[in-house]
Design an enzyme around this catalytic site. Structure first.
Site, PDB file in Angstrom:
ATOM      1  N   GLU A  85       0.830  -1.207   0.000  1.00 39.87           N
ATOM      2  CA  GLU A  85       0.000   0.000   0.000  1.00 39.87           C
ATOM      3  C   GLU A  85       0.870   1.265   0.000  1.00 39.87           C
ATOM      4  O   GLU A  85       0.806   2.093   0.916  1.00 39.87           O
ATOM      5  CB  GLU A  85      -0.960   0.000   1.194  1.00 39.87           C
ATOM      6  CG  GLU A  85      -2.011  -1.076   1.086  1.00 39.87           C
ATOM      7  CD  GLU A  85      -3.195  -0.875   2.031  1.00 39.87           C
ATOM      8  OE1 GLU A  85      -3.066  -0.119   3.012  1.00 39.87           O
ATOM      9  OE2 GLU A  85      -4.241  -1.484   1.780  1.00 39.87           O
ATOM     10  N   GLU A 134      -6.702  -7.637  -0.524  1.00 33.68           N
ATOM     11  CA  GLU A 134      -7.049  -7.584   0.905  1.00 33.68           C
ATOM     12  C   GLU A 134      -8.495  -7.151   1.045  1.00 33.68           C
ATOM     13  O   GLU A 134      -8.946  -6.234   0.357  1.00 33.68           O
ATOM     14  CB  GLU A 134      -6.217  -6.527   1.642  1.00 33.68           C
ATOM     15  CG  GLU A 134      -4.774  -6.857   1.860  1.00 33.68           C
ATOM     16  CD  GLU A 134      -4.078  -5.735   2.652  1.00 33.68           C
ATOM     17  OE1 GLU A 134      -4.759  -5.003   3.393  1.00 33.68           O
ATOM     18  OE2 GLU A 134      -2.866  -5.595   2.492  1.00 33.68           O
TER      19      GLU A 134
HETATM   20  C1  GLA Z   1      -4.050  -2.297   4.980  1.00 30.30           C
HETATM   21  C2  GLA Z   1      -2.706  -2.956   5.089  1.00 30.30           C
HETATM   22  C3  GLA Z   1      -2.704  -4.159   5.975  1.00 30.30           C
HETATM   23  C4  GLA Z   1      -3.567  -3.944   7.195  1.00 30.30           C
HETATM   24  C5  GLA Z   1      -4.944  -3.552   6.766  1.00 30.30           C
HETATM   25  C6  GLA Z   1      -5.901  -3.367   7.917  1.00 30.30           C
HETATM   26  O1  GLA Z   1      -4.814  -2.763   3.960  1.00 30.30           O
HETATM   27  O2  GLA Z   1      -2.166  -3.294   3.844  1.00 30.30           O
HETATM   28  O3  GLA Z   1      -1.376  -4.418   6.357  1.00 30.30           O
HETATM   29  O4  GLA Z   1      -3.014  -2.934   7.975  1.00 30.30           O
HETATM   30  O5  GLA Z   1      -4.863  -2.325   6.096  1.00 30.30           O
HETATM   31  O6  GLA Z   1      -7.180  -3.006   7.486  1.00 30.30           O
END
Ligand code: GLA
Length: 664
Positions: free
Chosen positions: A145, A301
């Protein structure tokens, strides 16, 4: 892979080894096919400068491989270890107020830091050399991210990098002065060395400087990705590379980014308390398919239930996680991954849900995990299937950045405006792509440009030519107000003379709808007569018709806009150009008229229902809280019906009680 990806982030370093055996056993039970490993493992992999420890990761990858689970291996660069930033504080990012951020969290580095780059490069190279031939390796997951917490960095090193970026864009300082309009407020620069990032300032900053800092920051984060990807490409040219996008994330222009990834992947966390969440998810998934150029993408995710980062973290109600997963597959995803596999016991995310919750395997959530694994395994024949969309909605980061700047006619939300249009199409079972204003639009039956506030001369020409050559174009308020330097398109806005001519109108003055007054007294409402009759919100404006062929389909009623056009349509060339100068509550009637022009059938579906075809399947997803009926089939609340798309012909012959659904 010939199966859908199913699994999640796997962080074994947070657990003792005896838990690891249990992990693989339960992953197999859940039908997990892929695990993302090592995202936050830098400190465990390199506990001291240049001292690497890989034994534990070797062990994990071998165990996963033995269990038949593929690995999406992270480059582990997302959170530099404390020893690194202690030795090199220059790595730490700086806020607009000049505060240097500290350790103890994550993403504590500046994208411009050459020291960070040096250490990250070494780690990536070492990892790639060690694992490039590991039989479990399915893909590389670069960083994590990127830009998620640090949208802009204002350090001195970023200031230097910004100047290099500006020099290559503008060549001379005179050119920069002209483009930035620095004659205003005595902002003229004598050399590039005088130019600063837009650090905290007394009041409104130079708009073009702000826009360029947005562009520069997106590029700076993309450069972090590219540096890692270049090493991986050199050492493991046959393993695909991705980095996880964050949907409609304002701070990264994913059109530019998507050219550099081997496959698009996305993280999406719905807010269970927001009734519009499934609609936003649908639009986001369409963006991912579009970024991927129509090819499949991976949902990298999502949460199985509650997150930990809202003020109140509601659980995702039973049925909803399955629906959202199927929605992603229906919109082109070839994988459904979650954050994370096993819910953490310690750390800031211990209250974030996971596939295997604190309560262990005898829980609602683990049962849900197992059931979804089975269902996704049964859908394997969808892998690789693509989709055609008859409609394109323009999505443009320059416009997003410009629209949401301060010192504009009104503070508007770009994503909210896009969503209103997308939602109306989705409610009619019409699939939409998101497209750039300058891309080839010719294969769309209709193209909608909502609040595309920035239009280059070339993009305005592209939209105009699209309509002339037979397309159905819809331009909506705040489109084409500014050029790429944020200089106003004079004499009627709308991207200049070419597009204005196609629309057959000029916009003379903006009249955003007032917000409630301090006294709480009544505010004038905006009303529309004609098409979309009823209230409108957010926006009105003074539109002048300049071409005799223009049909006025709606007018404003009351107030200073009384009787003036609100919605116009101009038959032009072999196409049609609509202009919508307001935000009618009844936008559905406008969409219906546009679809009619474009020859796209699409009657309204029952509320809450989404119906979409992909490959061999038709997905009917009922996000509503009551039962829905489609062609005589009853679909209970929060559940889905998956039928063969071979039955499409039968389904498309609809009776009067069941709303029609057609695809191009
Ligand atoms: C992001 C991050 C993860 C985690 C999630 C929690 O998507 O990539 O590592 O912290 O948020 O919602």
């Amino acid at each position: 892979m010939d199966r859908l990806w199913y699994g999640g982030d796997y962080n074994p370093e947070q657990w003792p080894r005896d838990v690891w055996d249990d992990d693989v056993r339960l992953m197999r039970r859940a039908g997990v096919t892929v695990a993302t490993v090592g995202v936050f493992s830098w400190a465990k992999l390199e506990p001291a400068d240049g001292h690497f420890e890989f034994a534990w990761l070797d062990d994990i990858l071998d165990r996963l491989h033995a269990g038949g689970i593929r690995v999406d291996l992270a480059t582990a660069t997302a959170s530099p270890p404390p020893w690194l930033t202690l030795a090199h504080p220059d790595v730490l990012p700086v806020t607009a107020d000049g505060v240097r951020l500290s350790v103890g969290s994550r993403q504590q580095y500046s994208p411009s830091s050459s020291t960070y780059r040096r250490y990250a490069d070494r780690l990536v190279r070492t990892l790639a050399e060690r694992y490039r031939d590991h039989p479990a390796l399915e893909a590389w997951h670069v960083n994590n991210e990127l830009a998620c917490h640090i949208h802009h960095d204002y350090s001195d090193e970023s200031a230097l990098a910004f100047r290099v970026w500006l020099r290559s864009r503008y060549t001379t300082i005179e050119n920069l002065n002209q483009v930035w309009g620095t004659a205003f407020w005595s902002q003229q620069y004598g050399s590039f060395d005088e130019v600063m990032p837009p650090r905290a300032a007394p009041t409104f900053q130079n708009p073009t400087q702000l826009l360029d800092y947005d562009r520069f920051s997106s590029d700076a984060w993309l450069a972090v990705y590219r540096a890692e990807a270049a090493i991986l490409r050199e050492l493991t040219p046959n393993t695909p590379i991705t980095t996880n996008f964050m949907g409609f994330f304002k701070h990264a222009d994913y059109w530019a980014w998507s050219r550099d990834v081997d496959f698009v992947s996305d993280d999406h966390y719905v807010d269970p308390a927001d009734p519009a969440a499934p609609a936003l998810a649908a639009m986001t998934r369409d963006l991912m398919r579009s970024l991927a150029g129509g090819k499949p993408w991976i949902l990298m995710e999502q949460a199985t239930s509650a997150v930990n980062w809202r003020t109140r973290n509601a659980p995702i109600p039973p049925g909803m996680h399955r629906l959202l997963s199927l929605q992603a597959v229906a919109h082109g995803a070839d994988g459904i991954m979650q954050f994370q596999w096993r819910q953490s016991r310690a750390g800031a995310e211990k209250f974030h849900s996971a596939m295997l919750p604190h309560g262990g395997e005898h829980t609602r959530i683990f049962e849900q995990t197992v059931a979804l694994g089975e269902e996704l395994a049964s859908l394997a024949d969808i892998v690789g299937a693509t989709q055609d969309a008859p409609v394109g909605i323009i999505a443009d980061w320059d416009s997003w950045w410009a629209l949401e700047q301060p010192a504009t006619p009104a503070q508007l939300s770009y994503v909210r405006i896009l969503l209103r249009w997308h939602q109306e199409l989705r409610a009619r079972g019409v699939v939409a792509d998101l497209v750039r204003p300058d891309s080839d639009l010719t294969h769309y039956r209709a193209v909608i440009a909502p609040a595309t506030v920035v239009l280059t001369e070339q993009a305005a020409g592209n939209l105009a030519e699209y309509a002339r050559a037979g397309g159905t174009l819809v331009a909506a308020y705040q489109t084409g107000v500014l050029n790429e330097h944020l200089h106003v398109w004079l004499d009627g806005y709308l991207g200049g003379p070419t597009l204005r001519q196609v629309l057959g109108i000029r916009v003379e003055e903006f009249a955003p709808v007032a917000e409630p007054s301090l006294s709480g007294g009544p505010i004038p409402r905006l009303e529309i007569d004609g098409l979309a009759a009823g209230p409108a919100d957010e926006w009105g404006e003074v539109i002048r018709v300049v071409d005799g062929t223009v049909e006025v389909h709606a007018t404003f009623s009351g107030g200073m806009l009384d009787g003036l056009p609100a919605i116009t349509r101009n038959p032009v060339g072999t196409g049609t150009a609509w202009y919508v100068g307001t935000a009618p509550e009844n936008l559905g009637t406008v969409i219906a008229a546009v679809l009619d022009d474009a020859g796209i059938a699409g009657d309204r579906l029952p509320d809450g229902l989404e119906v979409i075809d992909r490959g061999p399947y038709r997905f009917a997803l009922n996000f509503g809280t009551t039962e829905a009926e489609l062609n005589g089939e009853r679909i209970p609340a929060r559940s889905a019906s998956i039928t063969s798309s071979d039955s499409r012909n039968a389904l498309d012959t609809l009776d009067a009680t069941a709303p029609a659904l057609h695809h191009e």
